[in-house]
Structures are given as C-alpha cells and as structure tokens.
Enzyme design. Structure first.
Site, mmCIF file in Angstrom:
data_model
loop_
_atom_site.group_PDB
_atom_site.id
_atom_site.type_symbol
_atom_site.label_atom_id
_atom_site.label_comp_id
_atom_site.label_asym_id
_atom_site.label_seq_id
_atom_site.Cartn_x
_atom_site.Cartn_y
_atom_site.Cartn_z
ATOM 1 N N SER A 1 0.834 -1.197 0.000
ATOM 2 C CA SER A 1 0.000 0.000 0.000
ATOM 3 C C SER A 1 0.866 1.243 0.000
ATOM 4 C CB SER A 1 -0.914 0.001 1.229
ATOM 5 O OG SER A 1 -1.776 1.111 1.208
ATOM 6 N N ASP A 2 0.294 2.329 -0.532
ATOM 7 C CA ASP A 2 0.959 3.614 -0.462
ATOM 8 C C ASP A 2 -0.104 4.702 -0.404
ATOM 9 O OD1 ASP A 2 3.795 4.752 -0.594
ATOM 10 O OD2 ASP A 2 2.645 6.080 -1.901
ATOM 11 N N THR A 3 0.193 5.758 0.327
ATOM 12 C CA THR A 3 -0.749 6.865 0.514
ATOM 13 C C THR A 3 -0.046 8.185 0.245
ATOM 14 O OG1 THR A 3 -1.959 5.634 2.209
ATOM 15 C CG2 THR A 3 -2.280 8.018 2.181
#
Length: 188
Positions: A70-72
């Site tokens: 995941s990346d935000t």
C-alpha cells in the site's frame, strides 16, 4: 479470515494496526523500493505503482503468501505533498492545506501466485483555517514529522479536519472495506 500466510509489505504501525482489524495473524516485512515520483506521473499512478512494487518486492521471496502492499499520498492541486523536512516545510505544507479541500489518495495491491488486485481509493478532506501559531504548536507535538501532508487524521491532526468525504481508514493508510473485499477475492 485467513487460511494462508499473509504478509504486509510495510513497516507502518498505522497500516499494521488497520490490517489487524481484518486479519488475526500476519507478518510484516518492509519493502525497500525507490519511492521517487516519475516524470508526468499522476498521484493515482504514483501510489498504484508503489503499492504494486512493494507487494512484488516481498512476493518474490514469498511466492506462497498473500502479500498486501500500500501507499498513501496527500494531494492538493495535483501536487503530491510528502513528509515535512523541518518546521518551515511543515508550516508551508499545512498553510497550503489551511481552509482548503485536499485529497488523500491510497492505493493497495493484494496478490498471490494466481491473482493480483490493485485499487485506488480517493478521500476528500477539508481543513479548517489554521494559524501559524497552531501549526508551530502542532509541530512541537512531534506528530507531523513522519506524516505525508504533515498531519495524522487519527491523532492530534484530526482537529484540523472540518469535513471528510470518503474512507477515514484510507486516510490513515489502508481502506478497510476495499482491502477486506480484495482479500476475500484473493483467498477464494
């Protein structure tokens, strides 16, 4: 939910806490990848690429596992805001967000040897108007130092949020509704 080994490709304590809401037993491994933004890459393309690269990086040594990457990113005017380098950078970032709506764009990849799902979730966040004094006091709490966009919605920074439209858990780091559905699909 899990009958398979699940690995979270992140050392984020927030992502670990969120995934624990869905899965009782999983391991955590950091994915050491280059997180530079590519030329002409949109925020959605950027977080999608990083979530996929993180998952693939861990998956290559764990081919029998289910891997979650995941990346935000915090985004305003199509500009990705990173973690603040220092107090002045934090002032600049939070002043930019002050009184305005921005987006928090989170992508995740869930993969095993037969299936891969990558999705992007966009949440719209409106900040109240901030004073420089509020920003400086917030900096001295220690919270914004390692946060994209210089704030944590689940912490003290939540007091800056006037409205939110979308997934709160996605702003923290993992969109739980969408991750749960993807895990079910991959585990079938």
């Amino acid at each position: 939910m899990n009958k398979h080994a699940v690995i979270l490709a992140s050392q984020s304590p927030r992502r670990k806490m969120l995934l624990a809401h869905l899965i009782d037993d999983f391991t955590v491994q950091a994915a050491d990848i280059d997180e530079s933004v590519l030329d002409n890459e949109t925020p959605s393309e950027y977080v999608s690429r990083l979530s996929l690269e993180k998952a693939q990086h861990i998956f290559k040594n764990n081919p029998d596992a289910i891997v979650v990457g995941s990346d935000t990113s915090v985004v305003i005017n199509d500009c990705i805001l990173g973690k603040p380098a220092d107090l002045q950078d934090c002032i600049n970032i939070l002043s930019l967000l002050s009184g305005k709506q921005h987006q928090v764009v989170t992508a995740f990849t869930v993969m095993n040897k037969v299936k891969m799902i990558t999705k992007v979730v966009v949440t719209h966040v409106l900040f109240k108007t901030l004073t420089q004094d509020e920003i400086i006091k917030y900096w001295h709490t220690g919270e914004p130092q390692d946060k994209a966009g210089s704030y944590a919605i689940q912490g003290i920074g939540g007091k800056f949020v006037k409205t939110i439209n979308g997934s709160v858990s996605s702003v923290v780091g993992l969109p739980l509704v969408e991750i749960e559905q993807a895990l079910k699909e991959v585990m079938e």
